[in-house]
Write a protein that holds these residues in place. Structure first.
Motif, mmCIF file in Angstrom:
data_model
loop_
_atom_site.group_PDB
_atom_site.id
_atom_site.type_symbol
_atom_site.label_atom_id
_atom_site.label_comp_id
_atom_site.label_asym_id
_atom_site.label_seq_id
_atom_site.Cartn_x
_atom_site.Cartn_y
_atom_site.Cartn_z
ATOM 1 N N ALA A 85 46.128 36.973 27.373
ATOM 2 C CA ALA A 85 46.518 36.609 28.671
ATOM 3 C C ALA A 85 45.485 37.517 29.679
ATOM 4 O O ALA A 85 45.207 37.003 30.671
ATOM 5 N N ALA A 86 45.586 38.903 29.409
ATOM 6 C CA ALA A 86 44.925 39.826 30.066
ATOM 7 C C ALA A 86 43.281 39.515 30.350
ATOM 8 O O ALA A 86 42.821 39.506 31.322
ATOM 9 N N ALA A 87 42.779 39.181 29.255
ATOM 10 C CA ALA A 87 41.385 38.755 29.186
ATOM 11 C C ALA A 87 41.419 37.541 29.794
ATOM 12 O O ALA A 87 40.067 37.373 30.600
ATOM 13 N N GLY A 88 42.188 36.495 29.911
ATOM 14 C CA GLY A 88 41.778 35.437 30.596
ATOM 15 C C GLY A 88 42.242 35.758 32.227
ATOM 16 O O GLY A 88 41.327 35.189 33.001
ATOM 17 N N ALA A 89 43.093 36.694 32.498
ATOM 18 C CA ALA A 89 43.154 36.910 34.015
ATOM 19 C C ALA A 89 42.087 37.661 34.492
ATOM 20 O O ALA A 89 41.389 37.442 35.643
ATOM 21 N N ALA A 90 41.235 38.328 33.412
ATOM 22 C CA ALA A 90 40.158 39.058 33.965
ATOM 23 C C ALA A 90 38.862 38.142 34.147
ATOM 24 O O ALA A 90 38.274 38.513 34.972
ATOM 25 N N ALA A 91 38.945 37.108 33.269
ATOM 26 C CA ALA A 91 37.853 36.160 33.463
ATOM 27 C C ALA A 91 38.185 35.356 34.657
ATOM 28 O O ALA A 91 37.228 35.107 35.308
ATOM 29 N N GLY A 92 39.221 35.119 34.992
ATOM 30 C CA GLY A 92 39.560 34.256 35.997
ATOM 31 C C GLY A 92 39.261 35.245 37.364
ATOM 32 O O GLY A 92 38.906 34.605 38.303
ATOM 33 N N ALA A 93 39.748 36.320 37.496
ATOM 34 C CA ALA A 93 39.255 37.258 38.664
ATOM 35 C C ALA A 93 37.889 37.309 38.710
ATOM 36 O O ALA A 93 37.379 37.217 39.922
ATOM 37 N N ALA A 94 37.017 37.452 37.649
ATOM 38 C CA ALA A 94 35.780 37.622 37.804
ATOM 39 C C ALA A 94 34.794 36.367 38.251
ATOM 40 O O ALA A 94 34.237 36.218 39.117
ATOM 41 N N GLY A 95 35.361 35.141 37.910
ATOM 42 C CA GLY A 95 35.013 34.096 38.293
ATOM 43 C C GLY A 95 35.437 33.677 39.753
ATOM 44 O O GLY A 95 34.674 33.131 40.453
ATOM 45 N N ALA A 96 36.596 34.264 40.457
ATOM 46 C CA ALA A 96 36.903 34.117 41.635
ATOM 47 C C ALA A 96 35.990 34.783 42.483
ATOM 48 O O ALA A 96 35.746 34.396 43.699
ATOM 49 N N ALA A 97 35.826 36.255 42.059
ATOM 50 C CA ALA A 97 34.951 37.201 42.718
ATOM 51 C C ALA A 97 33.481 36.319 42.784
ATOM 52 O O ALA A 97 33.052 36.487 44.025
ATOM 53 N N VAL A 98 32.930 35.938 41.819
ATOM 54 C CA VAL A 98 31.607 35.420 41.825
ATOM 55 C C VAL A 98 31.511 34.086 42.917
ATOM 56 O O VAL A 98 30.688 34.088 43.738
ATOM 57 N N GLY A 99 32.556 33.462 42.768
ATOM 58 C CA GLY A 99 32.702 32.248 43.769
ATOM 59 C C GLY A 99 32.658 32.675 45.365
ATOM 60 O O GLY A 99 32.207 32.146 46.161
ATOM 61 N N TRP A 100 33.415 33.663 45.516
ATOM 62 C CA TRP A 100 33.929 34.194 46.866
ATOM 63 C C TRP A 100 32.519 34.999 47.386
ATOM 64 O O TRP A 100 31.994 34.613 48.412
ATOM 65 N N LEU A 101 31.744 35.522 46.622
ATOM 66 C CA LEU A 101 30.632 36.277 46.892
ATOM 67 C C LEU A 101 29.448 35.327 47.258
ATOM 68 O O LEU A 101 28.836 35.468 47.968
ATOM 69 N N THR A 102 29.593 34.223 46.269
ATOM 70 C CA THR A 102 28.477 33.096 46.576
ATOM 71 C C THR A 102 28.508 32.559 47.667
ATOM 72 O O THR A 102 27.769 31.994 48.720
#
Length: 106
Positions: A85-102
């Motif tokens: 779950a922690a790994a999934g949360a990290a992946a989700g946060a990274a994806g959200a950060a990339v989306g926001w930055l894009t």
């Protein structure tokens, strides 16, 4: 929490629980014992040499072999689920950060 983050947390947790027995078997911790010539055999050999010829009860090798032989206990399943779950949360946060930055750049 947004749906993408929830999905990655759940996916990570479920994936980790499903993958754990597969990974244990793949590296040589099987229900029939430690597979000859496997990564697990190398771990067992190193642990035995370091411990004067025996594998200590409760050591990493002993715990992994027990899980490979009998499956994950309730506590181990909970721990693996938490890590997934922690790994999934990290992946989700990274994806959200990339989306926001894009969105900010383009």
């Amino acid at each position: 929490m947004d749906p993408w983050t929830v999905a990655t947390v759940v996916g990570g947790a479920v994936g980790a629980v499903v993958a754990a027995p597969v990974v244990l078997g793949a590296i040589g911790f099987t229900s029939a014992g430690i597979a000859a010539g496997s990564y697990a055999a190398g771990m067992m050999s190193a642990a035995a040499v370091a411990n004067g010829g025996a594998v200590a009860a409760g050591s990493t090798v002993a715990v992994l072999q027990a899980a490979g032989a009998a499956g994950l206990s309730g506590a181990a399943t909970a721990a693996v689920t938490g890590v997934g779950a922690a790994a999934g949360a990290a992946a989700g946060a990274a994806g959200a950060a990339v989306g926001w930055l894009t969105a900010k750049i383009f």
